[in-house]
Scaffold this motif. Structure first.
Motif, PDB file in Angstrom:
ATOM      1  N   VAL A 439       0.879  -1.173   0.000  1.00  0.00           N
ATOM      2  CA  VAL A 439       0.000   0.000   0.000  1.00  0.00           C
ATOM      3  C   VAL A 439       0.915   1.222   0.000  1.00  0.00           C
ATOM      4  N   PHE A 440       1.191   1.742  -1.185  1.00  0.00           N
ATOM      5  CA  PHE A 440       2.107   2.872  -1.313  1.00  0.00           C
ATOM      6  C   PHE A 440       1.599   3.809  -2.398  1.00  0.00           C
ATOM      7  N   PHE A 441       2.378   4.852  -2.675  1.00  0.00           N
ATOM      8  CA  PHE A 441       1.869   5.952  -3.501  1.00  0.00           C
ATOM      9  C   PHE A 441       1.395   5.517  -4.873  1.00  0.00           C
ATOM     10  N   THR A 472       1.820   8.005   1.779  1.00  0.00           N
ATOM     11  CA  THR A 472       0.710   8.192   0.850  1.00  0.00           C
ATOM     12  C   THR A 472      -0.325   7.084   1.006  1.00  0.00           C
ATOM     13  N   GLY A 473       0.150   5.840   1.150  1.00  0.00           N
ATOM     14  CA  GLY A 473      -0.777   4.736   1.362  1.00  0.00           C
ATOM     15  C   GLY A 473      -1.530   4.864   2.663  1.00  0.00           C
ATOM     16  N   ALA A 474      -0.839   5.307   3.740  1.00  0.00           N
ATOM     17  CA  ALA A 474      -1.504   5.500   5.024  1.00  0.00           C
ATOM     18  C   ALA A 474      -2.564   6.586   4.935  1.00  0.00           C
ATOM     19  N   ARG A 475      -2.250   7.646   4.194  1.00  0.00           N
ATOM     20  CA  ARG A 475      -3.233   8.722   4.025  1.00  0.00           C
ATOM     21  C   ARG A 475      -4.450   8.228   3.246  1.00  0.00           C
ATOM     22  N   ALA A 476      -4.222   7.397   2.230  1.00  0.00           N
ATOM     23  CA  ALA A 476      -5.339   6.849   1.462  1.00  0.00           C
ATOM     24  C   ALA A 476      -6.206   5.953   2.327  1.00  0.00           C
ATOM     25  N   LEU A 477      -5.590   5.179   3.217  1.00  0.00           N
ATOM     26  CA  LEU A 477      -6.371   4.371   4.152  1.00  0.00           C
ATOM     27  C   LEU A 477      -7.182   5.245   5.098  1.00  0.00           C
ATOM     28  N   ARG A 478      -6.561   6.353   5.534  1.00  0.00           N
ATOM     29  CA  ARG A 478      -7.295   7.283   6.393  1.00  0.00           C
ATOM     30  C   ARG A 478      -8.522   7.820   5.682  1.00  0.00           C
ATOM     31  N   ASP A 479      -8.357   8.223   4.419  1.00  0.00           N
ATOM     32  CA  ASP A 479      -9.486   8.754   3.660  1.00  0.00           C
ATOM     33  C   ASP A 479     -10.583   7.699   3.498  1.00  0.00           C
ATOM     34  N   LEU A 503       2.807   4.542  11.698  1.00  0.00           N
ATOM     35  CA  LEU A 503       2.608   5.402  10.540  1.00  0.00           C
ATOM     36  C   LEU A 503       1.136   5.764  10.375  1.00  0.00           C
ATOM     37  N   LEU A 504       0.238   4.795  10.569  1.00  0.00           N
ATOM     38  CA  LEU A 504      -1.195   5.072  10.461  1.00  0.00           C
ATOM     39  C   LEU A 504      -1.649   6.074  11.519  1.00  0.00           C
ATOM     40  N   THR A 505      -1.086   5.982  12.705  1.00  0.00           N
ATOM     41  CA  THR A 505      -1.423   6.938  13.754  1.00  0.00           C
ATOM     42  C   THR A 505      -0.887   8.324  13.418  1.00  0.00           C
ATOM     43  N   ALA A 506       0.306   8.380  12.838  1.00  0.00           N
ATOM     44  CA  ALA A 506       0.933   9.663  12.510  1.00  0.00           C
ATOM     45  C   ALA A 506       0.113  10.449  11.494  1.00  0.00           C
ATOM     46  N   VAL A 507      -0.544   9.772  10.565  1.00  0.00           N
ATOM     47  CA  VAL A 507      -1.326  10.480   9.545  1.00  0.00           C
ATOM     48  C   VAL A 507      -2.793  10.610   9.947  1.00  0.00           C
TER      49      VAL A 507
END
Length: 551
Positions: A439-441, A472-479, A503-507
């Motif tokens: 799960v990356f950009f 980028t992948g973590a942000r997409a998961l957040r969205d 990383l998921l917590t950071a974003v």
């Protein structure tokens, strides 16, 4: 301290380098003599092309060739002036004068030596095989193209690209054919190409050169020859290091090219001879010391030379004694046999190199690359074309860039984000999504399909199969999580590693979920909680797979 000493000792020459010399010395001597004769005009030509005198090319071939043979990490590598290095040196010589090559060789040599000591030679292992094969094919084409004017006896000026010069030479020859040149060329090519089929130990290149020279002399043919050689080698002297500050940048460029070309040449040589592969760190140490010695003795920067290395390998070389012989033969030819060598026709040398270029192309490797994957075939083709159309450094940059882009595209396609099977008894209100792969950009578009069916109240995200996660992948998961929760769907997360959770917590993707106690290590616990939560929550109208309100 002992570890450091062992590390440095591993970069020094050893007796094992000459294992089998008692049996192979006749072949090593013959191969070295062949390469010496072939290398002579190249050393002269590349030095003149760089803007320095021919004697500089000779001392480079002798000194750098000998030092690299002793200290290098390849058994059959032959070093000296090369065409790629000449291209880099031309503007520097024009700006600073011919004397600039001496301190430049010393500085670049020290940088390459440091790279070997710090074991940076292993970085070439990350160069894809299709790139190496494309580079090899491109170099073979360039070598052949460079020899076409000499092979046809046509002088070409004003053409920097070897392929363009070859085309001009062919046109000139067709307009005014020279049967004498063509006859000697055919004789040389036949001897150089057929004799090795009779026995690998036969010095076919040397025999072809001698035969072509004798025919030209006995028949009184008017052919272009090597010409007058310098009377001797220059006296060693320390270079002027007064303007060294302005050469730091160019020294890095020269060092990069010297390391890159030498390691690629050594890697190509591995495929031409049986036995142990080269040691890349030792090869850098050897090339670094060779450049330092060349600069101190009045030479120019040197690299491992693919054409001469291929001639050496194909002539039967088995130990560094062959490359040492090559350096010795050059020194003797310059000091003793200059008048005789001066009579060698250039067409005979061109014929030997044409055969060498043809043999450099491993047809079975080319077929294997082209039959592997479309991406590998593209990298192979782009690298080969770029090598012929531009230069070595640009070709490698093109090949690496294409490899990286295509690898990312392939990697992105391996991400699977799809509904997983829900155990019986949970009902239609729980849906499980399983993420497998990176799960990356480059793969975030695959997450756009994360949506809940109409009756779903709880979504369980299984992340244990997630092999890679970037910001980028973590942000997409957040969205994706926020989108589901805005539609009233509760999200549970299972299987994130500690690093992924950080990383998921950071974003901001995991914090709200964790605050509700919706992060789990085991799937059964997550499913039990999902079932209990779905039973308590009312159905959310308007929640469909597409994410659009229901009509």
């Amino acid at each position: 301290m002992n570890a450091l000493a062992d590390r440095l000792r591993a970069l020094l020459p050893r007796r094992a380098d000459y294992r089998g010399l008692r049996r192979s010395w006749p072949r090593d001597l013959a191969a070295g003599a062949t390469v010496g004769v072939v290398a002579l005009p190249l050393a002269l030509a590349f030095a003149v092309a760089s803007g320095v005198g021919p004697a500089v090319g000779l001392v480079t071939a002798v000194v750098a060739g000998a030092v690299a043979a002793v200290f290098g990490g390849s058994r059959v590598q032959v070093s000296g002036p090369t065409g790629a290095m000449a291209v880099v040196l031309v503007p520097l010589v024009a700006e600073h004068g011919p004397q600039v090559v001496y301190p430049l060789a010393v500085l670049a040599g020290l940088l390459v030596l440091a790279a070997g000591v710090f074991r940076l030679g292993r970085l070439l292992e990350y160069v894809p095989w299709p790139l190496v094969e494309g580079f090899t094919v491109g170099i073979a084409v360039v070598i052949a193209a460079q020899q076409v004017p000499h092979a046809l006896g046509v002088e070409v000026t004003g053409q920097e690209n070897a392929a363009a010069a070859a085309a001009v030479a062919i046109g000139g020859f067709l307009a005014a054919p020279d049967p004498a040149v063509l006859g000697v060329l055919v004789l040389t090519v036949l001897l150089a190409g057929v004799l090795p089929r009779l026995h690998r130990a036969v010095p076919a290149g040397l025999i072809a050169v001698v035969a072509g020279t004798l025919v030209a002399e006995l028949a009184g043919l008017d052919l272009a020859v090597i010409g007058t050689l310098p009377a001797g080698l220059p006296v060693p002297a320390l270079p002027d290091l007064g303007g060294v500050g302005a050469l730091v940048g160019p020294a890095f460029v020269v060092a990069f090219l010297a390391a890159l070309e030498s390691l690629l040449s050594a890697r190509v040589a591995d495929g031409l001879v049986p036995g142990p592969r080269h040691d890349p760190d030792r090869e850098l140490v050897g090339q670094g010391l060779a450049n330092v010695a060349s600069g101190l003795c009045g030479g120019m920067p040197a690299t491992g030379a693919i054409a001469r290395t291929a001639v050496n390998a194909r002539a039967g070389a088995a130990t560094p004694a062959a490359a040492l012989t090559h350096a010795g033969v050059l020194a003797v030819l310059v000091l003793v046999a200059g008048p005789l060598v001066a009579r060698i026709p250039l067409v005979t040398l061109a014929g030997v190199l044409l055969v060498t270029a043809w043999r450099m192309i491993e047809r079975h490797n080319v077929r294997a690359v082209l039959a592997s994957t479309r991406a590998d075939a593209v990298v192979f083709g782009l690298t080969a074309v770029a090598t012929v159309a531009t230069d070595l450094v640009t070709a490698v940059e093109v090949g690496l860039a294409a490899s990286a882009v295509l690898a990312l595209v392939h990697l992105a396609r391996t991400l699977s984000a799809a509904p997983d099977e829900v155990p019986a008894g949970l009902g239609p209100h729980v849906q499980v999504y399983r993420l497998d792969g990176p799960v990356f950009f480059a793969a975030v578009r695959s997450l756009a399909g994360l949506a809940a069916d109409r009756e779903v109240r709880v979504v369980v995200l299984r992340l244990s199969g997630m092999t890679l996660l970037d910001a980028t992948g973590a942000r997409a998961l957040r969205d994706a999580v926020e989108g589901l929760e805005r539609r009233g769907v509760t999200v549970l997360v299972k299987g994130a590693t500690p690093e992924q959770a950080r990383l998921l917590t950071a974003v901001g993707a995991l914090g709200p979920v964790a605050a509700r106690g919706h992060v789990f290590d085991e799937l059964p616990a997550a499913l039990v909680h999902a079932a209990e939560h779905a039973a308590r929550e009312p159905a959310v109208p308007g929640c469909v797979a597409s994410g659009r309100p229901a009509p």
